[in-house]
Design a protein around this motif. Structure first.
Motif, short mmCIF file in Angstrom:
data_model
loop_
_atom_site.label_atom_id
_atom_site.label_comp_id
_atom_site.label_asym_id
_atom_site.label_seq_id
_atom_site.Cartn_x
_atom_site.Cartn_y
_atom_site.Cartn_z
N GLY A 287 8.60 0.88 0.52
CA GLY A 287 7.43 0.97 -0.35
C GLY A 287 6.74 2.32 -0.29
N ALA A 288 6.96 3.06 0.80
CA ALA A 288 6.35 4.39 0.93
C ALA A 288 6.81 5.34 -0.16
N LYS A 289 8.00 5.10 -0.69
CA LYS A 289 8.51 5.95 -1.77
C LYS A 289 7.64 5.85 -3.02
N TYR A 290 6.84 4.79 -3.10
CA TYR A 290 6.06 4.53 -4.30
C TYR A 290 4.56 4.74 -4.07
N VAL A 291 4.23 5.46 -3.02
CA VAL A 291 2.83 5.75 -2.72
C VAL A 291 2.40 7.02 -3.44
N TRP A 292 1.53 6.85 -4.43
CA TRP A 292 0.86 7.96 -5.11
C TRP A 292 -0.47 7.44 -5.60
N SER A 293 -1.30 8.33 -6.12
CA SER A 293 -2.65 7.92 -6.50
C SER A 293 -2.98 8.39 -7.92
N PRO A 294 -3.58 7.49 -8.72
CA PRO A 294 -3.84 6.09 -8.43
C PRO A 294 -2.54 5.35 -8.14
N PRO A 295 -2.65 4.20 -7.49
CA PRO A 295 -1.44 3.46 -7.13
C PRO A 295 -0.86 2.71 -8.33
N LEU B 251 6.07 10.11 7.62
CA LEU B 251 4.91 10.47 8.43
C LEU B 251 3.89 9.33 8.47
N GLY B 252 3.98 8.42 7.51
CA GLY B 252 3.01 7.34 7.43
C GLY B 252 3.47 6.01 8.00
N ARG B 253 4.56 6.02 8.76
CA ARG B 253 4.96 4.76 9.42
C ARG B 253 3.85 4.34 10.37
N GLY B 254 3.37 3.12 10.19
CA GLY B 254 2.30 2.61 11.05
C GLY B 254 0.91 2.96 10.58
N ASP B 255 0.79 3.75 9.50
CA ASP B 255 -0.52 4.12 8.96
C ASP B 255 -0.32 4.62 7.53
N PHE B 256 -0.59 3.76 6.56
CA PHE B 256 -0.31 4.11 5.16
C PHE B 256 -1.12 5.31 4.70
N THR B 257 -2.23 5.61 5.37
CA THR B 257 -3.05 6.75 4.95
C THR B 257 -2.37 8.08 5.24
N LYS B 258 -1.33 8.07 6.06
CA LYS B 258 -0.63 9.31 6.40
C LYS B 258 0.64 9.52 5.58
N ILE B 259 0.88 8.61 4.63
CA ILE B 259 2.01 8.79 3.72
C ILE B 259 1.61 9.83 2.67
N PRO B 260 2.34 10.95 2.54
CA PRO B 260 1.99 11.92 1.51
C PRO B 260 2.02 11.28 0.12
N ASN B 261 0.96 11.48 -0.63
CA ASN B 261 0.83 10.86 -1.96
C ASN B 261 1.61 11.63 -3.02
N GLY B 262 2.52 10.96 -3.69
CA GLY B 262 3.20 11.60 -4.80
C GLY B 262 4.64 11.15 -4.93
N GLY B 263 5.22 11.45 -6.10
CA GLY B 263 6.61 11.06 -6.33
C GLY B 263 7.33 12.05 -7.23
N PRO B 264 8.67 11.99 -7.26
CA PRO B 264 9.48 12.89 -8.09
C PRO B 264 9.71 12.31 -9.48
N ILE B 265 9.09 12.92 -10.49
CA ILE B 265 9.11 12.35 -11.83
C ILE B 265 9.53 13.36 -12.90
#
Length: 461
Positions: free
Chosen positions: A282-290, A327-341
């Protein structure tokens, strides 16, 4: 040397017709039949749409974020953009409080210099609206040709600006002829919900979405619109993801206010369930807004069709799963926000939109190129196929069927969020100012061939 593009179907935001296109140097010099093609190189476009090059209004190349840097630089990112039918991008130049705007702009010029294979411009982030910044903006608009200013309403204590900064920026933008952009989420509310989730031990990627609810996006969108109306200015809401935000924009436009909106392919195709994939996928899909609940997709498509939203950007902000998203394993706030589009923007909008009857072919061109050029001071140099316009031209095969995969994409990242998705429509060849960047699906461009775009002041399209 002249180039004669023959046998294709020319598609613009307004028209679809059979014609040949003659290019000389960097410009389109003639459109029609029985053209003087003496000495011209013949390019067979039979079976293809001849489109104006895509313009991506929302990219983040070589951008620091969350203790790391996006995996695409200005070479790999613009190369991937070209393979996807994009011939111009506008990248976001970040600033720091206390830093001069010219210093930040110089940093971004260095990132792009000698690397970009297509043309590029910059948006400028405004993090502090002190007297020095407000004064410096005049030169930024007039001399640097940066006529769009970004204000973050989220990322508290990192990028977020307060309402006073946004309001002052709107007033100054009105004076200077610049378009203000907002990342519209209520940063204070998100900060509270995030801390609460962590305190309760909720650390998985899905909580990135749960702590950034659509109501917070809708509220911030409405607040930014209200401040824009108060300043009698102009506003562009980036990466609109949900019905709450669409409703606010629709209401404002019904009142005749100068409000515009952008959405992105990920919000039209993916949904919140992707964030709940097992094994930290699911971390692959972390960007903002979600990503939102799936029903929001119908609202977004309708908003594109009905003109409530005017553009589709990529918000390309790629991070590798290995070593970066992790980097965000165990803490979703540390997952870099963004994706390749960036590479799949046009194909997804064509396959999911035009092919399925959600938008017309001409709207597809308007959303991915023409309206972007008009809003951001590049029309008619960019955004259309017309005599005198830049020869930014894409040959697009609408019948080609392919499967999106990280194994075949050109982005410098180890996954693709649309992995395995079958789509119709493929870019065959791409010209940037009359020179091939992609020819018969092969890269023939050159690093550094892309030019910096000084853009005109905002005028209401």
């Amino acid at each position: 040397m002249k180039k004669w593009i023959r046998g294709g179907t020319v598609v613009t935001a307004a028209d679809t017709y059979q014609a040949d296109v003659l290019v000389e140097g960097e410009k389109v010099v003639a459109i029609g039949y029985n053209l003087d093609t003496t000495g011209a190189e013949e390019i067979d476009a039979t079976g293809c749409y001849v489109l104006p090059g895509g313009i991506d209004p929302h990219t983040h190349l070589d951008m620091p974020f969350g203790g790391t840097v996006t995996s695409d630089n200005f070479f790999t990112g613009t190369k991937a953009a070209a393979f996807g039918g994009t011939t111009s991008i506008i990248d976001f130049c970040l600033t720091s409080k206390g830093e001069s705007l010219q210093s930040a702009i110089s940093t971004w010029h260095e990132k792009a210099r000698g690397k970009a294979v297509i043309d590029y411009g910059f948006h400028l982030m405004v993090s502090d609206a002190n007297d020095q910044v407000l004064e410096e903006l005049e030169s930024v608009v007039a001399n640097d040709g940066i006529t769009s200013l970004k204000v973050f309403m989220a990322y508290k204590n990192v990028l977020m600006a307060d309402d006073e900064t946004l309001f002052k920026t709107l007033i100054r933008a009105k004076e200077l002829g610049a378009l203000v952009q907002v990342h519209a989420e209520n940063g204070d509310v998100l900060d509270y919900l995030t801390k609460q989730a962590l305190a309760e031990g909720n650390t998985d990627p899905i909580y990135h979405a749960y702590t950034r609810p659509p109501e917070a996006e809708g509220e911030a969108t409405g607040r930014a619109i209200a401040l824009t109306a108060l300043a009698d200015a102009q506003l562009y809401v980036v990466h609109v993801s949900c019905a709450d935000a669409v409703r606010r924009i629709a209401e404002a436009r019904e009142k005749g206010w100068n409000i515009y909106g952008e959405t992105c392919p990920q919000y039209l195709v993916l949904d919140i369930t992707d964030l709940d994939r097992p094994d930290f996928e699911g971390a692959k899909y972390v960007w903002s807004p979600p990503l939102r609940e799936k029903w929001n997709q119908d609202v977004l498509w309708s908003a594109l069709k009905n003109g409530i939203l005017q553009t589709v950007g990529s918000d390309h902000c790629p991070f590798n799963f290995a070593g970066q998203k992790e980097l965000g394993r165990g803490d979703f706030t540390k997952i870099p926000n963004g994706g390749p589009i960036i590479e799949d923007r046009l194909t997804l909008l064509f396959s999911e939109g035009v092919r399925q009857g959600k938008i017309s072919l001409n709207q597809f061109v308007d959303l991915t190129s023409t309206k972007v050029a008009k809003l951001f001071g590049m029309f008619p140099q960019k955004g259309t196929i017309a005599v005198g316009s830049d020869a930014d031209i894409v040959l697009f095969d609408p019948a080609a069927k392919r499967t999106i995969s990280a194994e075949t994409h050109h982005m410098n990242v180890d996954y693709n969020p649309f992995e395995g998705k079958e789509v119709y429509g493929e870019v065959v060849s791409v010209l940037s100012r009359g020179s091939f960047v992609v020819r018969d699906k092969q890269f023939v461009g050159q690093a550094g061939a892309g030019r910096y775009l000084k853009r005109s002041r905002f005028t209401r399209p």
